[in-house]
Write a protein that holds these residues in place. Structure first.
Motif, PDB file in Angstrom:
ATOM      1  N   ASN A  35      14.339 -13.755 -11.051  1.00 14.63           N
ATOM      2  CA  ASN A  35      13.494 -12.829 -11.272  1.00 14.63           C
ATOM      3  C   ASN A  35      12.446 -12.683 -12.218  1.00 14.63           C
ATOM      4  O   ASN A  35      11.329 -12.410 -12.056  1.00 14.63           O
ATOM      5  N   GLU A  81      21.355 -15.757 -17.476  1.00  9.90           N
ATOM      6  CA  GLU A  81      21.176 -14.140 -17.782  1.00  9.90           C
ATOM      7  C   GLU A  81      20.759 -13.325 -16.481  1.00  9.90           C
ATOM      8  O   GLU A  81      19.917 -12.644 -16.342  1.00  9.90           O
ATOM      9  N   ARG A 123      20.496 -10.846 -13.640  1.00  9.73           N
ATOM     10  CA  ARG A 123      20.602  -9.325 -13.636  1.00  9.73           C
ATOM     11  C   ARG A 123      20.874  -8.453 -12.366  1.00  9.73           C
ATOM     12  O   ARG A 123      20.517  -9.241 -11.406  1.00  9.73           O
ATOM     13  N   GLY A 124      21.728  -7.661 -12.640  1.00  9.86           N
ATOM     14  CA  GLY A 124      21.817  -6.888 -11.476  1.00  9.86           C
ATOM     15  C   GLY A 124      20.857  -5.691 -11.597  1.00  9.86           C
ATOM     16  O   GLY A 124      19.909  -5.453 -12.570  1.00  9.86           O
ATOM     17  N   TRP A 157      24.619 -10.345 -13.904  1.00  8.76           N
ATOM     18  CA  TRP A 157      24.930 -10.647 -12.609  1.00  8.76           C
ATOM     19  C   TRP A 157      25.281 -12.107 -12.605  1.00  8.76           C
ATOM     20  O   TRP A 157      24.778 -13.081 -13.356  1.00  8.76           O
ATOM     21  N   ASP A 187      24.659  -3.767  -1.442  1.00 13.55           N
ATOM     22  CA  ASP A 187      25.864  -4.775  -1.805  1.00 13.55           C
ATOM     23  C   ASP A 187      26.037  -5.325  -0.440  1.00 13.55           C
ATOM     24  O   ASP A 187      26.313  -4.622   0.653  1.00 13.55           O
ATOM     25  N   LEU A 203      18.204  -7.552  -5.817  1.00 18.15           N
ATOM     26  CA  LEU A 203      17.475  -6.634  -6.798  1.00 18.15           C
ATOM     27  C   LEU A 203      16.012  -6.850  -6.570  1.00 18.15           C
ATOM     28  O   LEU A 203      15.345  -7.863  -6.666  1.00 18.15           O
ATOM     29  N   ILE A 229      17.712 -12.162  -4.633  1.00 26.00           N
ATOM     30  CA  ILE A 229      18.935 -12.153  -4.049  1.00 26.00           C
ATOM     31  C   ILE A 229      19.913 -13.209  -4.748  1.00 26.00           C
ATOM     32  O   ILE A 229      19.671 -14.235  -5.025  1.00 26.00           O
ATOM     33  N   ILE A 278      35.947  -8.418 -11.790  1.00 23.49           N
ATOM     34  CA  ILE A 278      35.143  -7.816 -10.597  1.00 23.49           C
ATOM     35  C   ILE A 278      35.790  -8.215  -9.112  1.00 23.49           C
ATOM     36  O   ILE A 278      36.532  -9.149  -8.957  1.00 23.49           O
TER      37      ILE A 278
HETATM   38  C1  BT5 Z   1      23.425  -6.380  -7.718  1.00 23.56           C
HETATM   39  O1  BT5 Z   1      23.295  -5.705  -8.923  1.00 23.56           O
HETATM   40  O2  BT5 Z   1      24.108  -6.576  -6.995  1.00 23.56           O
HETATM   41  C2  BT5 Z   1      21.934  -7.362  -7.919  1.00 23.56           C
HETATM   42  C3  BT5 Z   1      22.349  -8.754  -8.024  1.00 23.56           C
HETATM   43  C4  BT5 Z   1      20.965  -9.445  -7.801  1.00 23.56           C
HETATM   44  C5  BT5 Z   1      21.156 -10.928  -8.608  1.00 23.56           C
HETATM   45  C6  BT5 Z   1      20.066 -11.758  -8.170  1.00 23.56           C
HETATM   46  S1  BT5 Z   1      20.327 -13.473  -8.437  1.00 23.56           S
HETATM   47  C7  BT5 Z   1      18.720 -13.848  -8.342  1.00 23.56           C
HETATM   48  C8  BT5 Z   1      17.879 -12.588  -8.898  1.00 23.56           C
HETATM   49  N1  BT5 Z   1      17.783 -13.074 -10.340  1.00 23.56           N
HETATM   50  C9  BT5 Z   1      18.490 -12.329 -11.151  1.00 23.56           C
HETATM   51  O3  BT5 Z   1      18.290 -12.141 -12.511  1.00 23.56           O
HETATM   52  N2  BT5 Z   1      19.024 -11.297 -10.298  1.00 23.56           N
HETATM   53  C10 BT5 Z   1      18.630 -11.403  -8.847  1.00 23.56           C
HETATM   54  P1  BT5 Z   1      24.316  -4.335  -9.049  1.00 23.56           P
HETATM   55  O4  BT5 Z   1      24.276  -3.714  -7.639  1.00 23.56           O
HETATM   56  O5  BT5 Z   1      24.021  -3.739 -10.329  1.00 23.56           O
HETATM   57  O6  BT5 Z   1      25.483  -5.063  -9.167  1.00 23.56           O
HETATM   58  C11 BT5 Z   1      25.954  -5.650 -10.402  1.00 23.56           C
HETATM   59  C12 BT5 Z   1      27.496  -5.765 -10.600  1.00 23.56           C
HETATM   60  O7  BT5 Z   1      28.123  -6.562  -9.642  1.00 23.56           O
HETATM   61  C13 BT5 Z   1      27.933  -6.225 -11.922  1.00 23.56           C
HETATM   62  O8  BT5 Z   1      28.293  -5.126 -12.762  1.00 23.56           O
HETATM   63  C14 BT5 Z   1      29.450  -6.718 -11.516  1.00 23.56           C
HETATM   64  O9  BT5 Z   1      30.446  -5.551 -11.274  1.00 23.56           O
HETATM   65  C15 BT5 Z   1      29.391  -7.340 -10.301  1.00 23.56           C
HETATM   66  N3  BT5 Z   1      29.004  -8.773 -10.114  1.00 23.56           N
HETATM   67  C16 BT5 Z   1      28.442  -9.444 -11.271  1.00 23.56           C
HETATM   68  N4  BT5 Z   1      28.180 -10.756 -10.930  1.00 23.56           N
HETATM   69  C17 BT5 Z   1      28.585 -10.764  -9.547  1.00 23.56           C
HETATM   70  C18 BT5 Z   1      28.889 -11.787  -8.687  1.00 23.56           C
HETATM   71  N5  BT5 Z   1      28.383 -13.128  -8.872  1.00 23.56           N
HETATM   72  N6  BT5 Z   1      29.547 -11.542  -7.435  1.00 23.56           N
HETATM   73  C19 BT5 Z   1      29.847 -10.439  -7.412  1.00 23.56           C
HETATM   74  N7  BT5 Z   1      29.982  -9.258  -7.865  1.00 23.56           N
HETATM   75  C20 BT5 Z   1      29.064  -9.388  -9.145  1.00 23.56           C
END
Ligand code: BT5
Length: 325
Positions: free
Chosen positions: A92, A116, A118-119, A125, A177, A189, A206, A221
């Motif tokens: 992103n 790095e 990010r969620g 993430w 999710d 995101l 994604i 997690i």
């Molecule tokens: C999300 O945030 O679910 C959005 C994730 C988006 C990631 C993509 S990857 C490509 C692009 N570049 C980036 O930097 N980001 C986007 P959220 O709903 O806030 O969920 C985050 C939470 O999911 C974390 O606090 C963990 O609890 C959990 N988590 C972290 N990594 C995970 C993974 N690989 N699989 C499943 N859960 C995860």
């Protein structure tokens, strides 16, 4: 030079192409071609070499690869320009960087790993090798309010791509999710870049856990991966291409203002509809029946005869055992 050689193979599917013919077409020495073949093999291409017949492309790589990805792509706009990095802090962030230098609608940035990732709300993430970490740059013909519905459309696109390719039924947990048997498989995101009135650009990130052994994600997690579910490695280029195809349909549908059908399709794939859920917003818990979403994607909760709409917050669903997850 990789791509030129691969293009020649693509013109002769399943056939041997002589080293001499490649060397003539590309004005390269036979030794230089051999070197290229070796490096293509390293990149995951299976190429058969026979002294008399020449070279034959046997298999394309399962891992992300620009040429192999373009071969699978059936979209008009999304991904027609795509960059694949071995490693990035965050796709992103890279996409936003590219937007500053003026970027076309539909540019896709992918990374094999993120350091790095990010969620939402700056949460981390986890992004080890083998996942699909992708950002799509969009300049949709939509108002800001309607553009934010694209994150809903993205959820639908991911669900449908997984169904199309693997017959896998994944549900959407509000807002974005993607969940399989109570465990998170993917997250989305969506970010608006700059002032909407000026540049009307957004980045849809994604993150999908694909060819990742479950142990490579933290135990703390509740997550799963396609590899864990299916028990085999899938082709990331095919998956990325199919996902973008589905996403492009969602963008068109939104641009045609088909909001009712977006809502319906989202609700058909949603988890916990008609059930008791818990919404946590700013530390406060609300329990009620999840009755659907508004046209803007807000969650509607029925609670003691009143209706509450949430535009942000976390949802917890109730398992059969009565616990929230
Ligand atoms: C999300 O945030 O679910 C959005 C994730 C988006 C990631 C993509 S990857 C490509 C692009 N570049 C980036 O930097 N980001 C986007 P959220 O709903 O806030 O969920 C985050 C939470 O999911 C974390 O606090 C963990 O609890 C959990 N988590 C972290 N990594 C995970 C993974 N690989 N699989 C499943 N859960 C995860």
């Amino acid at each position: 030079m990789h791509n030129e050689i691969l293009d020649i193979f693509a013109e002769h599917p399943g056939e041997y192409v002589s080293g001499e013919s490649i060397s003539r077409q590309l004005s390269l020495t036979r030794a230089a071609i051999w070197k290229q073949i070796q490096s293509l093999r390293k990149a995951g291409y299976e190429i058969d070499a026979q002294t008399k017949k020449g070279y034959r492309l046997v298999k394309k790589p399962l891992g992300l690869d620009e040429w192999a990805f373009q071969q699978e792509l059936r979209t008009k706009i999304l991904g027609r320009q795509a960059r694949i990095y071995d490693e990035l802090p965050s796709t992103n962030d890279q996409a936003k960087e590219e937007i500053r230098s003026g970027v076309p609608n539909g540019l896709v940035i992918m990374a094999k790993r993120q350091t790095e990732g990010r969620g939402r709300l700056q949460r981390k993430w986890e992004s080890p090798a083998g996942g699909l970490w992708m950002s799509v740059v969009l300049q949709p013909n939509l108002s800001l309010a309607d553009a934010s519905k694209l994150t809903l459309g993205t959820g639908i696109a991911v669900v449908d791509a997984l169904w199309d390719l693997y017959g896998l039924r994944v549900g959407i947990k509000w807002p974005n999710d993607l969940v399989y048997e109570g465990k998170k498989l993917a997250g989305i995101l969506g970010e608006v870049v700059g002032e909407w009135s000026e540049i009307q650009t957004m980045v849809l990130g994604i993150g999908l856990n694909v060819n990742i052994p479950r142990e490579q994600l933290s135990g703390g997690i509740s997550a799963t991966t396609i590899q864990e579910i299916l028990g085999y490695t899938v082709n990331l280029n095919v998956l990325a291409a199919r996902l973008l195809e589905r996403l492009e349909q969602e963008v068109h549908s939104l641009e045609a203002k088909e909001f009712a059908s977006l809502k319906q399709r989202w609700q058909e794939r949603a988890l916990g509809l008609g059930q008791e859920v818990m919404v946590i917003r700013a530390g406060q818990e609300f329990r009620g029946i999840f009755s659907g979403i508004t046209d803007n994607g807000e969650l509607i909760l029925h609670k003691e005869g009143t209706e509450l709409a949430f535009s942000a917050g976390e949802v917890q669903l109730r398992s059969h055992a009565g616990e929230y997850f």
